[in-house]
Design a protein around this motif. Sequence first.
Motif, PDB file in Angstrom:
ATOM      1  N   GLU A   1       0.803  -0.940   0.211  1.00 17.76           N
ATOM      2  CA  GLU A   1       0.030   0.083   0.058  1.00 17.76           C
ATOM      3  C   GLU A   1       1.004   1.142  -0.110  1.00 17.76           C
ATOM      4  N   ILE A   2       2.106   1.360   0.672  1.00 19.86           N
ATOM      5  CA  ILE A   2       2.812   2.598   0.695  1.00 19.86           C
ATOM      6  C   ILE A   2       3.528   2.740  -0.720  1.00 19.86           C
ATOM      7  N   TYR A   3       3.805   1.838  -1.254  1.00 17.74           N
ATOM      8  CA  TYR A   3       4.448   1.883  -2.670  1.00 17.74           C
ATOM      9  C   TYR A   3       3.627   2.185  -3.757  1.00 17.74           C
ATOM     10  N   ILE A   4       2.286   1.730  -3.590  1.00 19.85           N
ATOM     11  CA  ILE A   4       1.228   2.006  -4.516  1.00 19.85           C
ATOM     12  C   ILE A   4       0.788   3.467  -4.373  1.00 19.85           C
ATOM     13  N   GLY A   5       0.630   4.108  -3.025  1.00 20.90           N
ATOM     14  CA  GLY A   5       0.612   5.294  -2.862  1.00 20.90           C
ATOM     15  C   GLY A   5       1.620   6.217  -3.284  1.00 20.90           C
ATOM     16  N   MET A   6       2.700   5.805  -3.521  1.00 15.51           N
ATOM     17  CA  MET A   6       3.742   6.839  -4.018  1.00 15.51           C
ATOM     18  C   MET A   6       3.736   6.779  -5.576  1.00 15.51           C
ATOM     19  N   ILE A   7       2.975   5.996  -6.261  1.00 15.84           N
ATOM     20  CA  ILE A   7       2.704   6.340  -7.673  1.00 15.84           C
ATOM     21  C   ILE A   7       2.169   7.548  -8.240  1.00 15.84           C
ATOM     22  N   LYS A   8       2.495   8.392  -9.091  1.00 17.43           N
ATOM     23  CA  LYS A   8       1.890   9.705  -9.279  1.00 17.43           C
ATOM     24  C   LYS A   8       0.879   9.778 -10.251  1.00 17.43           C
ATOM     25  N   ASN A   9       1.164   8.931 -11.377  1.00 16.44           N
ATOM     26  CA  ASN A   9       0.190   8.866 -12.437  1.00 16.44           C
ATOM     27  C   ASN A   9      -0.919   7.802 -11.746  1.00 16.44           C
ATOM     28  N   LYS A  10      -2.064   8.325 -12.028  1.00 12.81           N
ATOM     29  CA  LYS A  10      -3.426   7.670 -11.482  1.00 12.81           C
ATOM     30  C   LYS A  10      -3.495   6.482 -12.219  1.00 12.81           C
ATOM     31  N   PHE A  11      -3.217   6.491 -13.655  1.00  9.84           N
ATOM     32  CA  PHE A  11      -3.395   5.182 -14.280  1.00  9.84           C
ATOM     33  C   PHE A  11      -2.432   4.272 -14.088  1.00  9.84           C
TER      34      PHE A  11
ATOM     35  N   ILE B   1     -11.105  -0.214  -9.131  1.00  4.24           N
ATOM     36  CA  ILE B   1     -12.337   0.482  -9.912  1.00  4.24           C
ATOM     37  C   ILE B   1     -12.905   1.718  -9.515  1.00  4.24           C
ATOM     38  N   GLU B   2     -13.039   1.808  -8.185  1.00  3.93           N
ATOM     39  CA  GLU B   2     -13.259   3.350  -7.601  1.00  3.93           C
ATOM     40  C   GLU B   2     -12.457   4.293  -7.860  1.00  3.93           C
ATOM     41  N   ARG B   3     -10.953   4.011  -7.809  1.00  2.00           N
ATOM     42  CA  ARG B   3     -10.035   5.064  -8.294  1.00  2.00           C
ATOM     43  C   ARG B   3     -10.196   5.295  -9.841  1.00  2.00           C
TER      44      ARG B   3
ATOM     45  N   ASP C   1     -11.734  12.789 -15.624  1.00  2.01           N
ATOM     46  CA  ASP C   1     -11.206  13.903 -14.989  1.00  2.01           C
ATOM     47  C   ASP C   1     -10.041  14.634 -15.883  1.00  2.01           C
ATOM     48  N   PRO C   2     -10.141  15.773 -16.654  1.00  3.94           N
ATOM     49  CA  PRO C   2      -9.089  16.397 -17.379  1.00  3.94           C
ATOM     50  C   PRO C   2      -7.887  16.536 -16.619  1.00  3.94           C
ATOM     51  N   ALA C   3      -8.129  16.784 -15.395  1.00  6.89           N
ATOM     52  CA  ALA C   3      -6.631  17.126 -14.467  1.00  6.89           C
ATOM     53  C   ALA C   3      -6.040  15.934 -14.427  1.00  6.89           C
ATOM     54  N   ALA C   4      -6.541  14.905 -14.229  1.00  6.96           N
ATOM     55  CA  ALA C   4      -5.732  13.564 -14.245  1.00  6.96           C
ATOM     56  C   ALA C   4      -4.621  13.492 -15.130  1.00  6.96           C
ATOM     57  N   ARG C   5      -4.843  13.639 -16.188  1.00  8.06           N
ATOM     58  CA  ARG C   5      -3.951  13.271 -17.636  1.00  8.06           C
ATOM     59  C   ARG C   5      -2.668  14.198 -17.296  1.00  8.06           C
ATOM     60  N   PRO C   6      -1.714  13.393 -17.303  1.00  4.25           N
ATOM     61  CA  PRO C   6      -0.074  13.932 -17.178  1.00  4.25           C
ATOM     62  C   PRO C   6      -0.011  14.724 -18.370  1.00  4.25           C
ATOM     63  N   ALA C   7       1.059  15.758 -18.386  1.00  7.09           N
ATOM     64  CA  ALA C   7       1.233  16.750 -19.095  1.00  7.09           C
ATOM     65  C   ALA C   7       2.022  16.024 -20.455  1.00  7.09           C
ATOM     66  N   THR C   8       2.520  14.989 -20.273  1.00  8.41           N
ATOM     67  CA  THR C   8       3.469  14.157 -21.202  1.00  8.41           C
ATOM     68  C   THR C   8       2.348  13.096 -22.066  1.00  8.41           C
ATOM     69  N   PHE C   9       1.039  13.253 -21.404  1.00  7.76           N
ATOM     70  CA  PHE C   9       0.263  12.271 -22.445  1.00  7.76           C
ATOM     71  C   PHE C   9      -0.553  13.081 -23.417  1.00  7.76           C
ATOM     72  N   LEU C  10      -0.554  12.653 -24.457  1.00  4.63           N
ATOM     73  CA  LEU C  10      -1.642  13.275 -25.561  1.00  4.63           C
ATOM     74  C   LEU C  10      -2.960  13.037 -25.223  1.00  4.63           C
ATOM     75  N   LEU C  11      -3.758  13.817 -25.476  1.00  6.03           N
ATOM     76  CA  LEU C  11      -5.369  13.685 -24.801  1.00  6.03           C
ATOM     77  C   LEU C  11      -5.772  12.422 -25.583  1.00  6.03           C
ATOM     78  N   SER C  12      -5.320  12.081 -27.051  1.00  4.02           N
ATOM     79  CA  SER C  12      -5.991  10.991 -27.559  1.00  4.02           C
ATOM     80  C   SER C  12      -5.280   9.529 -26.912  1.00  4.02           C
TER      81      SER C  12
ATOM     82  N   TYR D   1     -10.103  -3.926 -15.693  1.00  2.00           N
ATOM     83  CA  TYR D   1     -10.370  -3.664 -14.407  1.00  2.00           C
ATOM     84  C   TYR D   1     -11.803  -4.255 -13.986  1.00  2.00           C
ATOM     85  N   TYR D   2     -12.771  -4.005 -14.727  1.00  2.00           N
ATOM     86  CA  TYR D   2     -14.111  -4.661 -14.304  1.00  2.00           C
ATOM     87  C   TYR D   2     -14.026  -6.187 -14.392  1.00  2.00           C
TER      88      TYR D   2
END
Length: 425
Positions: A86-96, A127-129, A136-147, A160-161
């Motif tokens: 749980e500690i190391y999962i929590g350290m991951i910045k990109n939500k995906f 799934i909840e996360r 959420d547009p704010a979740a996309r990292p700047a390095t990712f193209l929207l597409s 996931y499901y």
Amino acid sequence: MKKITTLIIMLSICISLNVKAQSKETLEMQKKVMATEKESDKKIAIMNSIIRDFQLDTVKNAEVIDIMKGEIALSYLNTGTFTKFEIYIGMIKNKFNQTSFMNMGADMLLKNESHPDYTEALAKRTIERYEAYKDDPAARPATFLLSDWDRFMKMAAYPYYESYARILHINGKDKMAFIYQEKAIKGHELEDLMPSSTELYAVLLESVGRDDQAYELLLKMAKKGKSSLAMNTQLKQLFVKRKGTEADASIFLDSIQRNIGQTWKSEIAKKMIQNQSAPDFNLLDLNGKRMNLSELRGKVIVIDFWATWCAPCIATMPAMKKLYDLHPEVMFLFVATGESGTAAAAKARVSTYIKENKFPVNVLMDNYIEGTKSFQAATAYRLKGIPTKIVVDKQGMFRFSTEGYTTDNEVINELEAMIAIAKEQ
């Protein structure tokens, strides 16, 4: 449809471009060393060394660091150290990245059949996360193209499901499992999904009282030759519930199979290789007995190139076992190729697999060619990958080659057609 691990691999390829080109190869080598390390503490030491030696920036190279932390999290989970996971999962910045590793963790526990309550809770939190950030547009990292981001979000929904649905099913919560499996397959053609997905959906349909829908789905898959052995078993049971005896069901399914067989044979005949002798090989079986392919002339031969580390190879074994039982007149050879380590270690690993699974039989060990990265028989047959099946006719002519694995029935139908044609030569 590929699993979420494929998404992580794709992501890793993309993000490695952020590292200076001249150091990329060395960095990849260090990442491989970290990936093969089993002990969590040593993984952490390697990660810290990589960050220091390659001067990885916590912002610019956040994706690379995310993946390394995800690997550490999974190593802790594998040993049941949930707190550190749980500690190391929590350290991951990109939500995906975070939900991807959470999903892989749930799949790992599911495969190990351990900690069912924690597994279910982890899959539910995944799934909840995911649902909290996917739109959420704010979740996309700047390095990712929207597409790219939109594509990843749509692809992630399936594994996931389904992971959650599968865990709920194992835990005896089929009504809820059905809801999430429907979410998993939404927008997909069932025949294009992994066979295990359709199997689960059909089982859940029957469990929630939709027998007719399950029957029609399984019948459709059977008529297209895309069903698995498990699907055929369920279809037979549903037929008996609807229309009569097991004998009637067997006759009905056999008629479907005959029609499929004729169609397959017509198509496969177009792919027959002409005027090419099968390359001979000289290999040892697990008892040290030497076998030459040329000595088997007079029989149709099926050669299955496989390896213990190859998931599709292992997945195809039930279908190969059925074919082996159906065709005592055919010589089946299972050539273990591409095994790592010394010849003794490779042989021990293959022997252990055979002992645990009681199949395959007639196993030969491919010879590693010293000073190369290749193996004798695999090279002779110019293999592009495994699993690969080769069919040789009675005169020793190389007639067919087929790669990969889709469903049990497709493997059976294809090889049945190849064997039938080879017998006629």
